[in-house]
Design a protein around this motif. Sequence first.
Motif, PDB file in Angstrom:
ATOM      1  N   ASN A 112       0.670  -1.143  -0.068  1.00 11.98           N
ATOM      2  CA  ASN A 112       0.334   0.165  -0.089  1.00 11.98           C
ATOM      3  C   ASN A 112       0.873   1.118  -0.057  1.00 11.98           C
ATOM      4  O   ASN A 112       0.701   2.111   0.885  1.00 11.98           O
ATOM      5  CB  ASN A 112      -0.998   0.057   1.231  1.00 11.98           C
ATOM      6  N   PRO A 113       1.653   1.474  -0.979  1.00  7.65           N
ATOM      7  CA  PRO A 113       2.333   2.637  -1.046  1.00  7.65           C
ATOM      8  C   PRO A 113       1.547   3.849  -1.602  1.00  7.65           C
ATOM      9  O   PRO A 113       0.409   3.652  -1.929  1.00  7.65           O
ATOM     10  CB  PRO A 113       3.414   2.704  -2.361  1.00  7.65           C
ATOM     11  N   PHE A 114       1.868   5.228  -1.286  1.00  2.82           N
ATOM     12  CA  PHE A 114       1.025   6.338  -1.472  1.00  2.82           C
ATOM     13  C   PHE A 114       1.492   6.872  -2.702  1.00  2.82           C
ATOM     14  O   PHE A 114       2.537   7.101  -2.989  1.00  2.82           O
ATOM     15  CB  PHE A 114       0.806   7.283  -0.246  1.00  2.82           C
ATOM     16  N   VAL A 115       0.567   7.332  -3.502  1.00  4.56           N
ATOM     17  CA  VAL A 115       0.726   8.212  -4.734  1.00  4.56           C
ATOM     18  C   VAL A 115       0.296   9.563  -4.649  1.00  4.56           C
ATOM     19  O   VAL A 115      -1.040   9.789  -4.276  1.00  4.56           O
ATOM     20  CB  VAL A 115       0.477   7.586  -6.041  1.00  4.56           C
ATOM     21  N   PHE A 116       0.945  10.375  -4.826  1.00  4.99           N
ATOM     22  CA  PHE A 116       0.671  11.994  -4.764  1.00  4.99           C
ATOM     23  C   PHE A 116       0.945  12.563  -6.192  1.00  4.99           C
ATOM     24  O   PHE A 116       1.897  12.766  -6.632  1.00  4.99           O
ATOM     25  CB  PHE A 116       1.563  12.872  -3.947  1.00  4.99           C
ATOM     26  N   GLY A 117      -0.261  13.141  -6.565  1.00  2.00           N
ATOM     27  CA  GLY A 117      -0.083  13.654  -7.983  1.00  2.00           C
ATOM     28  C   GLY A 117      -0.151  15.472  -7.780  1.00  2.00           C
ATOM     29  O   GLY A 117       0.306  15.824  -6.785  1.00  2.00           O
TER      30      GLY A 117
END
Length: 578
Positions: free
Chosen positions: A317-322
């Motif tokens: 569950n890595p986090f992705v930030f746009g």
Amino acid sequence: MLHFQQSHPLVFESSYFGTGALPIFFDDFKCAGTETSLFQCRHNGLRTHVCNHNDDVGISCTPVRLVNGSHQYEGRLEVWHNGSWGTVCDDQFQVLSATVVCKMLHYPRTNPLVFAEAHFGAGTSPIHLDNVKCRGTETSLLQCSHGGWGKHNCVHNEDVGISCTPVRLVNGSNEYEGRLEVWHGRSWGTVCDDEFDTLSATVVCMMLNYQQTNPLVFGSAYFGAGTLPIHLDDVKCTGNETTLYQCQHNNWGAHDCYHNDDVGISCTPVRLVNGSNQYEGRLEVWHKGSWGTVCDDKFDAMSATVVCGMLHYQQTNPFVFGSAYFGAGALPIHLDEVKCKGTETSLTQCQHKGSGKHDCDHNDDVGISCTPVRLVNGSNQYEGRLEVWHDGAWGTVCDDGFDVLSATVVCRMLNYPQTKPLVFGSAHFGAGQLSIHLDDVKCTGNETTLSQCHHNEWGTHACYHKNDVGISCTPVRLVNGSNQIEGRLEVWYNGNWGTVCDDGFGALSASVVCKMLHYPGTNPLVFEKAHFGAGLLLPIYLDDVRCTGTETVLSQCSHIGWGNHNCAHSEDVGILCK
């Protein structure tokens, strides 16, 4: 004397070509290089020597050389023909041809690298060969197919280059990582992890023409124990050397270690920059000698999983930030529309538009967090039993000494709100079954990772899973009330707090908030018209919120969209969780 080429001949010691059986005529030869006969050089005298056939010297007058590289094992390829050196065009020149060159030079010939377009500079000597095509089994480049001596349709901007680098990385999940092996005396061998650090790894990555920024070093045979000879121990580099051989080390073959000490390296093509800790930041990738950014189009958790794996961080569950969450980059944009399945070992294996092809700008730079903490078994993503990643496995944390300051660090690592997090002892979110990784954790609250806080040694504890600590970094809070269970409702969104309008906000919505705060949620009271004061300095984040009461977070309730509203702060809603 033999009328072979005389530039860069190779000298081989210690009976490299086998021991002779004839008398030993000469010892301690010393030539100036201008002599026309070996007999003109200085020596001890005929048959006068203090050596044996194990010291028989060998020579190679090979008609190929590598020039203009950073060390002897790489450079622009030049060949000797008709009394002069000349270059070779990159047309059709592939790894099998490079293998033949490395073999002629008595350099390692495992996976040589080929560089086109005058990577090591354009030559000025004649162009001798073009369209060279080898099978790899030839003993000389002259045996390979080519267009004929001096016949070509290219220019020096197409001069081919080769690297027969005497280091390699084996047994990794991709080409950029693995157990370090070095070439010496006709054989590959391993290197001990004693003293081996990032500076030494930098030299290895440079030799492999990989990126050299913050390479990773793995001790204790992380990539498996080798079976080859142990060639080097106590390697210590400054980072400025062009080959590992220039670094300080014990004599070749001299060591006091075993294969369970084999060192490993990762020169991965990815990095995370501008984050608050090493596990997060703007994603940058290495391509053709430079770093560049990646657009957020189509980039999801599966793609982030691949990146985290390449960095040897946790991949759950890595986090992705746009939208350039970690700041807009200034480097070239290398990749766009990256789409991974999550099983790839390198980002280059994923689907994308092509290197350098994009329809985005730096406001779309993607960011990632491979944070080594997680919250499990809670009613929503913001709460749960605390688990930490260490040495390739998740484990729990004891509640001894764990307080709000320590919880603040965890919430910051998760990019969750850090204001008054809740701490739950006694396995409130259930007892774990994993190893107990940490005990007696004590933070000041300013640390960027939990590992920087005071704690016992990893795995050292005096507790049981009934003492597993839990945390809530809940994205709602009540402010400006007379006690903790009442106040103006504020919600966390995109890194900031904001208020909620009272339009349509009823007791069922309030019960969801109270539940998130672990406060009593039966018959909560709702206060309209900024009863607890207007949040004039904050944005208004939500309006027309309507919940059924079964939701676990307020964002699951019906509303008209984050930041969309037709109200003023005089309508900020307040709650009492009685």
